[in-house]
Design a protein around this motif. Sequence first.
Motif, PDB file in Angstrom:
ATOM      1  N   GLU A   1       0.465 -20.328  -6.172  1.00 37.66           N
ATOM      2  CA  GLU A   1       0.435 -18.771  -6.000  1.00 37.66           C
ATOM      3  C   GLU A   1      -0.108 -18.159  -7.129  1.00 37.66           C
ATOM      4  O   GLU A   1       0.205 -18.305  -8.194  1.00 37.66           O
TER       5      GLU A   1
ATOM      6  N   ASP B   1      -2.960 -13.055   5.683  1.00 39.42           N
ATOM      7  CA  ASP B   1      -2.740 -11.811   6.178  1.00 39.42           C
ATOM      8  C   ASP B   1      -2.071 -12.108   7.483  1.00 39.42           C
ATOM      9  O   ASP B   1      -2.483 -12.555   8.577  1.00 39.42           O
TER      10      ASP B   1
ATOM     11  N   SER C   1       6.632 -25.052  -3.679  1.00 40.42           N
ATOM     12  CA  SER C   1       6.062 -25.546  -2.337  1.00 40.42           C
ATOM     13  C   SER C   1       5.968 -26.886  -2.064  1.00 40.42           C
ATOM     14  O   SER C   1       5.812 -27.792  -3.014  1.00 40.42           O
TER      15      SER C   1
ATOM     16  N   ALA D   1      -1.720 -14.625  -6.997  1.00 42.47           N
ATOM     17  CA  ALA D   1      -1.370 -13.311  -6.680  1.00 42.47           C
ATOM     18  C   ALA D   1      -0.577 -13.344  -5.249  1.00 42.47           C
ATOM     19  O   ALA D   1      -0.792 -14.020  -4.745  1.00 42.47           O
ATOM     20  N   GLU D   2      -0.097 -12.102  -4.961  1.00 45.85           N
ATOM     21  CA  GLU D   2       0.564 -11.866  -3.830  1.00 45.85           C
ATOM     22  C   GLU D   2      -0.322 -12.234  -2.705  1.00 45.85           C
ATOM     23  O   GLU D   2      -1.472 -11.664  -2.430  1.00 45.85           O
ATOM     24  N   GLY D   3       0.170 -13.275  -1.759  1.00 45.62           N
ATOM     25  CA  GLY D   3      -0.775 -13.686  -0.611  1.00 45.62           C
ATOM     26  C   GLY D   3      -2.046 -14.516  -0.918  1.00 45.62           C
ATOM     27  O   GLY D   3      -2.623 -14.530  -0.054  1.00 45.62           O
TER      28      GLY D   3
ATOM     29  N   SER E   1      -8.066  -5.652  -8.570  1.00 41.72           N
ATOM     30  CA  SER E   1      -7.182  -6.658  -9.218  1.00 41.72           C
ATOM     31  C   SER E   1      -7.827  -7.219 -10.428  1.00 41.72           C
ATOM     32  O   SER E   1      -7.060  -7.896 -11.321  1.00 41.72           O
TER      33      SER E   1
ATOM     34  N   ARG F   1      -5.399  -9.945   2.575  1.00 38.81           N
ATOM     35  CA  ARG F   1      -5.175  -8.418   2.632  1.00 38.81           C
ATOM     36  C   ARG F   1      -6.075  -7.687   1.339  1.00 38.81           C
ATOM     37  O   ARG F   1      -5.888  -6.545   1.138  1.00 38.81           O
TER      38      ARG F   1
END
Length: 325
Positions: A9, A35, A2, A11-13, A188, A165
């Motif tokens: 990051e 999102d 990055s 977790a995803e997103g 999660s 999300r």
Amino acid sequence: MSPVPALNEIAEGIFELRLPIPFEDGLVNVFLFVDGDEVDLLDCGMNSGESLELIHSSLAFLGGKRLRRLVVTHIHPDHYGAAGILAGPDGADLYLHRLEVPLVNPRYVELEHLVLEVLKYLLVNGVPPEEADVLSNSQRALSQVVAPAEPAVQLDGAETLTMGRMELRVEWTPGHSPGHICLYSATSGLLFAGDHMLPELSPNIGLHPQSTPDPLHEYLEGLQRLAAYAPRLILPAHGRPFTDAAGRVEMLAAHHRKRMERVMGILSNGELTGWQVALQLWGPRDQLYEKRLALQEGLAHLQALAVEGKLEKLVTPESVRWRSV
Ligand SMILES: [Zn+2]
Ligand SMILES: [Zn+2]
């Protein structure tokens, strides 16, 4: 990698962003939930150019065209300071627990009343007048790094919020602040813990004019409730992510139990003010802000012991004193 080195990051997103602050370990962790081209933010750092620059470059890197929601764990400057810049009619919708909302104006906007109230609180708890005067004014500096915003949503706790999300449950965890919240995702196993559960520091739990009346018991109950979820990963606002919630909660609870025993020991010699107890617990402190925190924390332990019936609390308009039963 990055281009924003402070962005990780997790977790995803979902991204952790580490923003600079001038106290504690020098960093506060806020979280971005992506999102599409909208981004939700959990906590927002202080109102400083450097901190806001990091938020904006992170949004740009993540393709975020619009900041949608700003959820704030509690109104301390490192978590809420930039709210007035990022949220509002042209910005994000601010979500705040309703017990935090009435704290904002007296603390950051119209300070005079609270400064007087704090002065009286310091004096009745045994702080010498010269020190009480300086300490009661120490709040003024903080208001400069805070831009307040009106909440679009006032939370009670137990709501389900969509961040990015991911759906997360609001966990009301009073103690460190009356309306402190954590966010938890059962699917999660991620727990966004704010200042409630930290890996290294024991968060300041204090009795003061803006606290709840028995913050230490509330704090400890909240810790047990969250530990019972057995979260897979705890994401704190200060320090690094960690896994063993039950172990950490046991350590924090043991720390407070030990403190309460020491307070009982100090009071075996007679009747004392909160200030006298705090001085014996921590010794004289040089830093002003630390002195006030030490008093607040000592009073939270004293109050918890009085609630349990182990101490007597004696109040008049002039003084608050404590003695063994
Ligand atoms: Zn805090
Ligand atoms: Zn904090």
